[in-house]
Scaffold this active site. Structure first.
Site, PDB file in Angstrom:
ATOM      1  N   SER A 297       0.870  -1.149   0.034  1.00 48.60           N
ATOM      2  CA  SER A 297      -0.173  -0.131  -0.116  1.00 48.60           C
ATOM      3  C   SER A 297       0.668   1.349  -0.166  1.00 48.60           C
ATOM      4  O   SER A 297       0.398   2.518  -0.384  1.00 48.60           O
ATOM      5  CB  SER A 297      -1.080  -0.090   1.256  1.00 48.60           C
ATOM      6  N   THR A 298       1.994   1.097   0.196  1.00 49.17           N
ATOM      7  CA  THR A 298       2.957   2.238   0.238  1.00 49.17           C
ATOM      8  C   THR A 298       3.019   3.066  -1.246  1.00 49.17           C
ATOM      9  O   THR A 298       3.549   3.947  -1.196  1.00 49.17           O
ATOM     10  CB  THR A 298       4.324   2.285   0.653  1.00 49.17           C
TER      11      THR A 298
END
Lengths: 577, 388
Positions: A297-298
């Site tokens: 998700s980064t």
């Protein structure tokens, strides 16, 4: 007296005999002169060469290797003079047993090893013991054994030990860089050894210099961008997190958001560069630069930034993520918790995979690729470090829609921790990205604009939201400063399919009003129950950022009562990927 | 009138001794003193036996020189007549000393050779004195046996037996160098004394044939002997000393590396201040130094023979043979020593007369030169019409 026995009457010394004898002797004397002319006039070059082979030596004068310091001048790698004891067995007479015993004791080298080293009487140089402290070496020389000498060398010492091991690296016993900056900055640090051309007597003592002494040129001091205090803090927190979570490995990168200088870089597991006998190669890897992982998700902030930059979205554009999953061909994208309609901001805040995928799919493949490329994915960060990985960003022409979707939340794309930390610079600096460096900069290097300042500010707001109630990274918050960041929890690939092993990460910045630091944390395979980036990696971020900002004297941008806790009955938001 | 011319011819007044010879000797002694010091400093400094005193050999050599010069002056005072009278006894004393050296606990052994008798502060090397005694004895023998100089049995054989005994004693030490010198003196004196040249030639040929046969009969001896010809085959083993000696010559070139600047003397070349002093002279003083020493020795030999021939003209045959014997001795020994240093002769263990360190050697040399000068002095006395 009979006539024949009267010597005076019989003996007539014949002069030809005397002349002949004298002549013969004089001829021999002449022959000797002839021989001398031959030896000293005609054979002299050969003889001189033979002589030089026996007593002419070139002695190396070690240059003092340059010191490595942190940005504030604290020494991180220093060379201290030590003595190596060596012997010239070819010049030595056999030692008595008592002498050998004394020598063995003074050197603390076993008797058998010593005997073996001295056995080869053809050799004229053999180390008996390397790098002794000067007092101990002096005691060896005081035994006054002919043919045993000392040589000044430098031993590399790393005061920061394992805290800094992966950045600094180490040298071998001959002071050659083997790993890390010791290796890449070898030419700068090594200096240039000098030499003396000398004639030595049989016992090895220097009699005279044949030519002038060529003085060694000491290596230059290398001042790193690293801040020792931040480095210690980062290492300590990382180590704690890796140990508490039973993780296999971990990494942390702290960047100066404004200049691209690396303020800290640590990996677990680490090693002590001062005593590195029997070192597991896995410990030596500078994972933050050499290893890739799927960022999970980064990645989403980049998807959002690309979407906004394309003009098709604004931070407040509403995307329908119901029912929490989305089918693309034979594949399905899931959210950890189903949400309904979400703004772009909320997609980042709650880390919706469906939202990110929808944004990505609305963009051209080529455009998205170019965007990822422009923040440095797929190319090495050129930090001047050996073995940097470029990560993996496949050419856009081969992207299938499902891949375009998964890449938007960080799967199907691989990066190094350093790459992702650097890429976050575009949010921290109002849209510009700079090269990263391990060397202290006098002035920041020019940046390259990737996104507009407005987009960057919008993303910073989203990142802050992610750390607030309703976001996935509440544990990233710190007292006195507003922070922003994104969690990441990705399944690991094993043999081509995803398994239930995780990489938990967090990339964030602070203070969010005018970011000074970017911190990227990655914990590999946490196995003590928690595996979400918000639970495993975010606390490391908050500890490191809080301490670092104070150490740097950055003025707080929030009141001390700034930490926002969720309502007791609201469930914690967690992301999957 | 005639007396007037004779008086004129005597001018300038003839000196009572051979001034040129004395100067040659003094120069050689001076060179020796300086070079022994130069060659020994480095060795003395690191030697436990010298108490690590760098001037150890210098002071001892200087003391030997002083004593030996006194001994030479004393020898000069003794008429040749007396030397002849006591020659056989001296020879017997010399032989006795050679036997004494071999007696366990009496003779001192150094480097595997028993050559020395310990006399409290100094060591006496009887073989050096024996060289002098052989000069005296061989001359006496030749004069006594003058009538048999054509006979192998009566002229040569008795001398041969005596030499065989002496030779056996010297081989037992062993001291090949002294044996070679003594053989040369004895044979040379016999030859000069008129021993039949055909027989002499025959003996020489037999000697050579026997020697060569001996060498070729054993591979070990052959290798040992020719080893010196090629020191570079095994420069760190058998050829070690010689190769370093040759390097010293090569380094010296024409004018040397300068006094004191030798590298070879820094414990590389063994026996630098004794047997291999010439190599250090060659290194520090170059060809110039070597040539000077060789010419001085040549001059010395020449003067010894000239004095001998003068004595012969005066029909003083014993004195003549003694003078020439001294010439053969110093000539042959210096030739062998320098030849060894230059790698043209196998290593013998002979010192350079007058120069090398060693009390007995210098003492024997200077006594012999005292006798030589005495012969010359007596010649001059006789020519002036005095009696001796």
């Amino acid at each position: 007296m009979a006539y024949t026995t009267n010597a005076n009457l019989v003996l007539r010394l014949q002069f030809w005999r005397a002349w002949l004898t004298l002549g013969a002797l004089l001829v021999l004397f002449l022959a000797l002169i002839g021989r001398a002319v031959y030896l000293q006039g005609y054979q002299k070059d050969f003889l001189r060469e033979q002589g030089e082979a026996r007593y002419y030596r070139v002695i190396k004068l070690e240059a003092n290797r340059g010191t490595i310091t942190d940005r504030n001048g604290n020494p991180l790698a220093i060379s201290t003079p030590v003595q190596s004891i060596w012997a010239s067995p070819s010049d030595m007479e056999p030692l008595h047993a008592s002498q050998l015993a004394l020598l063995s004791k003074a050197l603390s080298v076993p008797l058998e090893e010593l005997t073996r080293k001295l056995a080869d009487t053809k050799r004229d140089f053999v180390y008996l013991k390397r790098q002794m402290n000067p007092d101990a070496a002096q005691r060896v020389l005081e035994l006054r054994i002919p043919g045993i000498f000392k040589q000044t060398e430098y031993r590399r010492y790393y005061p920061a030990g394992e805290h800094m091991a992966h950045v600094i690296g180490y040298t071998d016993i001959d002071n050659k860089g083997q790993e890390g900056l010791e290796l890449t900055r070898e030419s700068m640090l090594a200096g240039k050894a000098g030499s003396r051309h000398v004639i030595r007597d049989r016992h090895g003592y220097i009699v005279e210099d044949v030519t002038g002494v060529e003085q060694p040129k000491d290596g230059q001091t290398l001042t790193l961008s690293i801040d020792q205090n931040i480095q210690y803090l980062a290492y300590r927190e990382l180590k704690k997190a890796v140990e508490e979570n039973g993780a296999k490995a971990g990494g942390i990168v702290v960047l100066d958001a404004k200049t691209g200088e690396v303020l800290a870089l640590a990996n677990m597991p680490s090693y002590n560069p001062n005593t590195r006998a029997k070192l597991d190669p896995a410990r030596k890897r500078n994972r933050a630069l050499t290893d890739v992982y799927e960022p999970g998700s980064t990645m989403k902030p980049f998807t959002a930034a690309a979407a906004i930059e394309s003009g098709k979205f604004t931070p407040l554009t509403v995307i329908n993520t119901a029912p929490g999953s989305m089918t693309i061909g034979p594949n399905t994208v899931h959210d950890a918790h189903p949400h309904g309609a979400l703004t772009v901001e909320q997609v980042i805040q709650v880390s919706s995979n469906v939202g990110a995928s929808k944004m990505a799919l609305s963009l051209e493949r080529e455009y998205l690729w170019e965007f990822f490329d422009s923040v440095g994915f797929g190319t090495p960060p050129h930090s001047g470090f050996p073995g940097e990985t470029p990560g993996r960003l496949r050419p856009w022409k081969s992207w299938r829609p499902i891949e375009q979707a998964t890449m938007s939340y960080g799967h199907g794309i691989s990066v190094s921790l350093m790459q992702i930390a650097r890429a976050y610079m575009i949010f921290a600096t109002d849209g510009e990205i700079r090269p990263i460096t391990f060397q202290k900069l006098v002035a920041p290097q020019p940046g390259r604009r990737v996104i507009s300042a407005e987009t960057a500010q919008a993303l910073r707001k989203m990142l802050e939201m992610a750390t607030q109630p309703g976001g996935t990274a509440r544990k990233a918050q710190i007292v006195g400063y507003r922070v922003g960041g994104k969690t990441g929890t990705s399944h690991k690939l094993d043999g081509g399919s995803y398994v239930n092993k995780y990489v938990s990460s967090f990339v964030g910045m602070a203070p969010i009003s005018d970011p000074r630091l970017i911190v990227a944390v990655m914990i590999d395979e946490p196995s003590a129950g928690k595996h979400f980036g918000g639970a495993v990696a975010a606390p490391v971020f908050s500890q490191v950022v809080a301490g670092s900002l104070r150490m740097l004297g950055v003025p707080p941008d929030a009141p001390t009562q700034n930490i926002l806790l969720p309502e007791p009955d609201v469930p914690e938001i967690k992301e999957e990927t | 009138m005639k007396m007037f011319y004779q008086a004129l011819r005597r001018r300038p007044a003839m000196a009572g001794y051979d001034l040129a010879l004395v100067w040659a000797v003094l120069i050689l002694l001076a060179i020796g003193l300086i070079m022994v010091y130069s060659a020994s400093i480095a060795a003395a400094e690191v030697d436990r036996d010298t108490g690590f005193r760098y001037s150890y050999f210098l002071t001892r050599h200087a003391a030997f020189l002083a004593v030996a010069l006194l001994a030479g002056f004393a020898a000069f005072q003794i008429p040749i007549r007396l030397w002849q009278q006591y020659a056989p006894y001296l020879f017997l004393i010399g032989t006795a000393l050679l036997i004494l050296v071999l007696v366990p606990h009496v003779g001192r052994e150094v480097n595997g050779s028993k050559r020395w008798l310990s006399l409290l502060v100094v060591n006496l090397q009887p073989s050096e004195l024996m060289k002098f005694f052989v000069v005296l004895y061989a001359a006496d023998y030749t004069v006594r046996k003058a009538a048999y100089m054509h006979s192998l049995l009566k002229g040569f054989f008795p001398m041969f037996l005596v030499m065989l005994l002496t030779g056996a004693l010297l081989l037992a030490e062993p001291d090949f160098g002294a044996l070679a010198v003594i053989t040369a003196i004895a044979m040379g004196t016999l030859f000069l004394g008129g021993f039949d040249w055909r027989l002499f030639g025959g003996l020489i040929i037999m000697l050579v044939v026997g020697f060569v046969g001996l060498i070729y009969s054993s591979e070990y001896r052959y290798k040992r002997l020719i080893g010196f010809m090629n020191p570079w085959d095994d420069p760190y083993g058998k050829g070690y000393q010689l190769s370093h000696s040759l390097i010293a010559f090569g380094r010296g070139k024409w004018f040397g590396v300068g006094l004191g600047a030798s590298v070879e003397k820094l414990s590389y070349l063994p026996e630098a201040h004794t047997d291999f002093l010439m190599a250090i002279i060659a290194e520090e003083l170059g060809f110039a130094g070597v040539a000077t020493v060789v010419v001085l020795f040549g001059w010395l030999t020449w003067r010894a023979f000239a004095i001998g021939m003068q004595a012969a003209k005066l029909e003083r045959y014993y004195a003549a043979l003694v003078a020439q014997g001294v010439g053969i001795w110093l000539g042959v020994q210096s030739i062998i020593n320098i030849g060894v240093n230059m790698g043209v002769l196998p290593t013998k263990g002979l010192t350079l007369p007058l120069l090398s360190f060693g009390g007995s050697g210098i003492m024997a040399n200077l006594i012999a030169l005292g006798v030589l000068l005495r012969v010359d002095w007596e010649n001059r006395q006789l020519m002036r019409g005095y009696t001796v």
